[in-house]
Design a protein around this motif. Structure first.
Motif, short mmCIF file in Angstrom:
data_model
loop_
_atom_site.label_atom_id
_atom_site.label_comp_id
_atom_site.label_asym_id
_atom_site.label_seq_id
_atom_site.Cartn_x
_atom_site.Cartn_y
_atom_site.Cartn_z
N ILE A 93 53.46 62.43 63.34
CA ILE A 93 53.46 63.87 63.84
C ILE A 93 54.26 64.59 63.26
N GLU A 94 55.55 64.29 63.46
CA GLU A 94 56.75 65.07 63.06
C GLU A 94 56.86 65.13 61.48
N ARG A 95 56.65 64.18 60.98
CA ARG A 95 56.38 64.33 59.53
C ARG A 95 55.44 65.23 58.86
N ALA A 96 54.15 64.98 59.41
CA ALA A 96 53.07 65.96 58.97
C ALA A 96 53.24 67.32 59.46
N THR A 97 53.67 67.76 60.49
CA THR A 97 53.77 69.00 61.00
C THR A 97 55.27 69.73 60.57
N SER A 98 55.94 68.93 59.68
CA SER A 98 57.46 69.63 59.65
C SER A 98 57.23 70.69 58.58
N LYS A 99 58.22 71.42 58.54
CA LYS A 99 58.20 72.74 57.66
C LYS A 99 59.08 72.27 56.29
#
Length: 354
Positions: free
Chosen positions: A216-222
């Motif tokens: 989730i952190e990777r996929a939603t990271s800026k």
């Protein structure tokens, strides 16, 4: 859930079921005759046989095929092995340079930048040459790969062989989701680390939650992370069907680009299943390790992870589950009244797909 409209090598399947035999897909859909029997469009009866996606049979039927296999093994295989070894060492050295001075924590914290990222592209080209030497001379790609902003996650299926690593080299080295043990593989472990993977630690009881959190952190990271590549089936099959997808790729709620992998070769020498020519001797004799038995229980009986672990612990007390025959265990389980509902539910679920 949203999906990217840009698909790579996808199939459009109607109401019928798609069956694959020897690399050729056939429409298993049909209509019912007056007597109620399911008939194919050509009027032939449709087989109701349940396919086992975890068994692969490879037979050289003609004398020509056998002689060709012997000849190529003697004269071509040594040349290919030398070329493959040289390319793997070259790619490994590039990965060592690219990862020099970085810890595992650094790889999880921020995406690679600058020369390290460019060197990863060069490493992918070296690995493409590796696959060419391995016999994959031509790769046909349909569609366009979406960017990270368009689809942060790539979902590849069906997963049938370790050669499914080929898309990694052609998709620019996306971050793969893999079991942590792969990081210890000679040479290839360093190459996997270079993709900044998301590791699944199977010995850690909190691994599933931690893995989902990291995806989730990777996929939603800026930040400029590579795409996350997932095989949602979670195991290898013989491509006769798709098994249930795990939900890890879909938790982030971001667009997912589906990628369909096909091997159109007439003789299927790439498939890697629990039972067949592509597995180690222990699995070829249908003997499962403790970890594989857990997986077998989940897939064969459609169990949740917690329920399969509970049953496994019960079996461990009754059998030697570090080396136990899969069919023997399932036969023993099917005779237990307290587990009948699992087999009934599993059979009903299978019949629903036919």
């Amino acid at each position: 859930m949203r999906y990217s409209s840009k698909e790579i090598e996808t199939m459009v399947v109607g109401d019928g079921i798609m069956e694959e035999s020897n690399g050729k897909l056939k429409n298993g859909g049909g209509v019912k005759s007056e007597g109620g029997a399911l008939m194919a469009e050509e009027g032939r009866p449709v087989s109701s046989e349940i396919l086992n996606p975890f068994v692969h049979r490879l037979e050289l039927e003609t004398t020509y095929d056998k002689l060709k296999a012997i000849f190529l093994t003697i004269f071509l295989l040594p040349v290919r092995l030398m070329a493959i070894t040289a390319l793997v060492i070259m790619a490994w050295l590039l990965a060592c340079v690219g990862l020099h001075g970085l810890s595992e924590e650094d790889l999880r914290k921020a995406p690679l930048k600058g020369w390290r990222r460019k060197l990863r592209v060069v490493t992918c080209w070296v690995m493409r040459a590796f696959f060419v030497c391995g016999g994959f001379h031509y790769l046909r790609v349909k569609g366009r790969q979406a960017s990270f902003k368009e689809a942060p996650i790539l979902a590849l299926a069906p997963h049938s062989t370790f050669f499914d690593a080929l898309p990694v080299t052609y998709l620019g080295g996306p971050s793969i989701v893999a079991k942590a043990e792969t990081s210890q593989l000679p040479f290839f472990g360093k190459l996997i680390n270079y993709t900044q993977p998301v590791y699944v630690w199977r010995d850690d009881p909190n691994s599933r939650q931690n893995t989902v959190k990291e995806i989730i952190e990777r996929a939603t990271s800026k930040e400029d992370w590579p795409q996350v590549m997932i095989f949602p089936e979670g195991t290898c099959t013989n491509r006769s069907c798709l098994i249930t997808f795990k939900s890890g790729a879909f938790y982030p709620g971001v667009p997912v680009q589906p990628v369909c992998i096909r091997y159109p070769n007439k003789l299927d020498t790439v498939t890697w299943t629990w039972e067949g020519p592509g597995v180690c001797s222990s699995n070829a004799s249908n003997t499962l390790t403790a970890l594989e038995l857990r997986k077998a229980l989940r897939l064969s009986l459609c169990l949740s992870e917690d329920e399969s672990d509970r049953i496994f612990q019960q079996l461990q007390r009754e059998y030697n589950c570090n080396a136990v025959d899969h069919e023997m265990v399932l036969a023993a389980l099917s005779g237990r009244p307290e587990l009948q509902h699992l087999f009934v539910a599993s059979e009903a679920k299978r019949k629903k797909t036919i």
